[in-house]
Scaffold this active site. Sequence first.
Site, PDB file in Angstrom:
ATOM      1  N   LYS A  22      93.275 -41.962  20.451  1.00  0.00           N
ATOM      2  CA  LYS A  22      93.334 -43.319  21.040  1.00  0.00           C
ATOM      3  C   LYS A  22      92.059 -44.106  20.727  1.00  0.00           C
ATOM      4  CE  LYS A  22      92.156 -43.834  25.467  1.00  0.00           C
ATOM      5  NZ  LYS A  22      91.100 -44.806  25.837  1.00  0.00           N
ATOM      6  N   ASN A  23      90.896 -43.477  20.910  1.00  0.00           N
ATOM      7  CA  ASN A  23      89.647 -44.234  20.799  1.00  0.00           C
ATOM      8  C   ASN A  23      89.244 -44.531  19.357  1.00  0.00           C
ATOM      9  OD1 ASN A  23      89.633 -44.344  23.515  1.00  0.00           O
ATOM     10  ND2 ASN A  23      88.135 -42.698  23.801  1.00  0.00           N
ATOM     11  N   CYS A 117      85.225 -50.556  34.884  1.00  0.00           N
ATOM     12  CA  CYS A 117      86.401 -49.756  35.244  1.00  0.00           C
ATOM     13  C   CYS A 117      85.901 -48.720  36.252  1.00  0.00           C
ATOM     14  CB  CYS A 117      87.049 -49.139  34.033  1.00  0.00           C
ATOM     15  SG  CYS A 117      86.122 -47.788  33.418  1.00  0.00           S
ATOM     16  N   ARG A 122      79.667 -50.334  32.809  1.00  0.00           N
ATOM     17  CA  ARG A 122      80.041 -50.436  31.384  1.00  0.00           C
ATOM     18  C   ARG A 122      79.665 -51.787  30.782  1.00  0.00           C
ATOM     19  NH1 ARG A 122      85.537 -47.372  30.483  1.00  0.00           N
ATOM     20  NH2 ARG A 122      84.530 -46.934  28.495  1.00  0.00           N
ATOM     21  N   ASP A 305      84.438 -37.466  28.487  1.00  0.00           N
ATOM     22  CA  ASP A 305      85.882 -37.645  28.735  1.00  0.00           C
ATOM     23  C   ASP A 305      86.583 -36.329  29.053  1.00  0.00           C
ATOM     24  OD1 ASP A 305      86.450 -40.336  26.331  1.00  0.00           O
ATOM     25  OD2 ASP A 305      85.477 -40.257  28.288  1.00  0.00           O
ATOM     26  N   ARG A 397      97.903 -44.598  29.748  1.00  0.00           N
ATOM     27  CA  ARG A 397      97.080 -45.409  28.832  1.00  0.00           C
ATOM     28  C   ARG A 397      96.591 -44.556  27.666  1.00  0.00           C
ATOM     29  NH1 ARG A 397      92.460 -48.683  31.857  1.00  0.00           N
ATOM     30  NH2 ARG A 397      91.922 -48.967  29.669  1.00  0.00           N
TER      31      ARG A 397
HETATM   32  C1  EPZ Z   1      83.955 -45.096  24.695  1.00  0.00           C
HETATM   33  O1  EPZ Z   1      83.641 -46.031  25.697  1.00  0.00           O
HETATM   34  C2  EPZ Z   1      85.300 -44.523  25.079  1.00  0.00           C
HETATM   35  N1  EPZ Z   1      86.264 -45.610  25.147  1.00  0.00           N
HETATM   36  C3  EPZ Z   1      85.209 -43.833  26.434  1.00  0.00           C
HETATM   37  O2  EPZ Z   1      86.445 -43.182  26.654  1.00  0.00           O
HETATM   38  C4  EPZ Z   1      84.124 -42.754  26.369  1.00  0.00           C
HETATM   39  O3  EPZ Z   1      83.964 -42.195  27.663  1.00  0.00           O
HETATM   40  C5  EPZ Z   1      82.807 -43.369  25.909  1.00  0.00           C
HETATM   41  O4  EPZ Z   1      82.988 -44.036  24.646  1.00  0.00           O
HETATM   42  C6  EPZ Z   1      81.718 -42.326  25.727  1.00  0.00           C
HETATM   43  O5  EPZ Z   1      82.141 -41.376  24.799  1.00  0.00           O
HETATM   44  C7  EPZ Z   1      86.749 -46.109  23.987  1.00  0.00           C
HETATM   45  O6  EPZ Z   1      86.391 -45.678  22.912  1.00  0.00           O
HETATM   46  C8  EPZ Z   1      87.753 -47.206  24.133  1.00  0.00           C
HETATM   47  P1  EPZ Z   1      79.703 -46.184  25.398  1.00  0.00           P
HETATM   48  P2  EPZ Z   1      82.399 -47.043  25.462  1.00  0.00           P
HETATM   49  O7  EPZ Z   1      79.398 -47.549  24.924  1.00  0.00           O
HETATM   50  O8  EPZ Z   1      82.262 -47.331  24.030  1.00  0.00           O
HETATM   51  C9  EPZ Z   1      76.199 -47.549  28.281  1.00  0.00           C
HETATM   52  C10 EPZ Z   1      88.469 -42.695  27.717  1.00  0.00           C
HETATM   53  O9  EPZ Z   1      88.667 -41.972  28.697  1.00  0.00           O
HETATM   54  N2  EPZ Z   1      76.230 -48.813  27.531  1.00  0.00           N
HETATM   55  O10 EPZ Z   1      79.498 -45.034  24.484  1.00  0.00           O
HETATM   56  O11 EPZ Z   1      82.543 -48.178  26.398  1.00  0.00           O
HETATM   57  C11 EPZ Z   1      77.442 -47.333  29.116  1.00  0.00           C
HETATM   58  O12 EPZ Z   1      77.306 -47.979  30.363  1.00  0.00           O
HETATM   59  C12 EPZ Z   1      87.292 -43.636  27.721  1.00  0.00           C
HETATM   60  O13 EPZ Z   1      89.135 -42.673  26.661  1.00  0.00           O
HETATM   61  C13 EPZ Z   1      75.265 -49.786  27.772  1.00  0.00           C
HETATM   62  O14 EPZ Z   1      74.406 -49.612  28.627  1.00  0.00           O
HETATM   63  O15 EPZ Z   1      81.188 -46.127  25.946  1.00  0.00           O
HETATM   64  C14 EPZ Z   1      77.484 -45.834  29.229  1.00  0.00           C
HETATM   65  O16 EPZ Z   1      76.620 -45.445  30.283  1.00  0.00           O
HETATM   66  C15 EPZ Z   1      86.576 -43.648  29.067  1.00  0.00           C
HETATM   67  N3  EPZ Z   1      75.296 -50.937  27.057  1.00  0.00           N
HETATM   68  C16 EPZ Z   1      76.902 -45.347  27.908  1.00  0.00           C
HETATM   69  O17 EPZ Z   1      76.204 -46.458  27.359  1.00  0.00           O
HETATM   70  C17 EPZ Z   1      76.242 -51.171  26.092  1.00  0.00           C
HETATM   71  O18 EPZ Z   1      76.208 -52.253  25.459  1.00  0.00           O
HETATM   72  C18 EPZ Z   1      77.944 -44.900  26.890  1.00  0.00           C
HETATM   73  O19 EPZ Z   1      78.890 -45.933  26.766  1.00  0.00           O
HETATM   74  C19 EPZ Z   1      77.221 -50.174  25.856  1.00  0.00           C
HETATM   75  C20 EPZ Z   1      77.187 -48.999  26.580  1.00  0.00           C
END
Ligand code: EPZ
Length: 430
Positions: A22-23, A117, A122, A305, A397
């Site tokens: 999915k991701n 969420c 996020r 995840d 989802r």
């Molecule tokens: C992706 O989310 C995945 N979603 C998430 O999967 C997954 O948990 C996550 O990566 C981590 O592996 C999709 O790919 C659609 P991040 P993403 O940016 O990209 C912080 C699922 O269950 N951060 O890697 O949003 C953030 O708050 C979902 O399939 C900032 O601070 O995650 C988090 O603490 C849930 N500023 C950390 O980084 C930013 O601009 C990692 O987030 C971006 C992120």
Amino acid sequence: MNRYIMKGGNPLVGEVQISGAKNAALGILAASIMTDENVVIENLPDVRDINVMLEAIQEIGANVERLDRHTVQINASSIHAVSVDDEYIRRIRASYYFIGALLGKYKSAEVPLPGGCNIGSRPIDQHLKGFRALGARIEIERGAVLAHAIDLVGGHIYLDVVSVGATINIMMAAALAEGQTILENAAKEPHVVDVANFLNSMGANIKGAGTDIIRIRGVRRFHGTEYSIIPDQIEAGTFMCGAAVTRGDVTVKNVIPKHLEAISAKLLEIGCEVIEGDDEVRVVGRPRQRSTNIKTLPYPGFPTDMQPQMAVTLALTEGTSMITESIFENRFKYVDELTRMGGCIKVEGNVAVIDGVKGFTGAQLESPDLRAGAALVLAGLAAEGYTVVDEIGYIQRGYECFEEKLQRLGASIEMVDSEKKANKFRLKTG
Ligand code: EPZ
């Protein structure tokens, strides 16, 4: 409202085909609009978030043709808007990928800010930092991100946080910028590599994806491509934990074992048998499984995840385990639900201390988010008696045919939309 009802006690046994990731698919679908030629994408998972993304791509004017349940052809030459303001798209976080894709191709994008969420705030500050570094002007107005650039010019970007989304988003915009972009402290997840490979299949020049330094040399335009999505690491891990939780014997098929190494390692540590093949992994649960400790980390560390699914597994082992959630600040909401089943888990900040118990008893549960919902289903399959999991829209989802795949592994589970049908299930299986 649809919900799952299940009668616990059956070990999961057999083989399960894992769907596309999915991701990876969410990033690749957004990137597919960056060319005006035909793009064919195979092995798409048939899940809600993907279908919402396809609707949004159609909404802005691209032509989307479903060739079969898991294959789509997209032609974005007819796109007439760079403003993605579709009511559904606000519900999925990955809508932010339209910023990088539209900005890269049209030097302009207007996309609703993704909601937070249930697992944390996020933010997307790192995404915006990257776009600004490429020369884009970013404004937040009326709940949307407005991004515009005269020209996008490559730069040296250092991510303050290892972010999957920011890595993918910046990679897309930089791929059509002038000159070279160096992206440091990049995320290394398999789905980041998959999006990079997809962009390269359209003519991009991206090197180093899968390491923490990605070098992107901008090109003028992309051509069409045909591409197949990698298997879903998290769906596979969920079924692997299902074997451990129900003391079953499950082989996940059509996977890349290397992507599952962190999960396999933990299942071996607690005493499961794990046998790796070329494109499959077999997990055999054991009656007595040991405790262990987990800290979620960016890839190749243990994936966040998979945290809820592993917590359910550890809750049914002997001894005390600790899980440290280092990625998100609110990803233990399911613990209260497990407590109602007899789980013995104490959460202090971003650490869960889990005292293993002999078994769960069935209960009425509510799914707080996608991965926690899947974990609660695993708990219900191991519990004594009946369990009902509400709010399964979250699960749908990200998991294709979740209950059918579980049924084929011997689970006694059904999706029902009324108490009458739930009672019918109880009578049938009583
Ligand atoms: C992706 O989310 C995945 N979603 C998430 O999967 C997954 O948990 C996550 O990566 C981590 O592996 C999709 O790919 C659609 P991040 P993403 O940016 O990209 C912080 C699922 O269950 N951060 O890697 O949003 C953030 O708050 C979902 O399939 C900032 O601070 O995650 C988090 O603490 C849930 N500023 C950390 O980084 C930013 O601009 C990692 O987030 C971006 C992120």
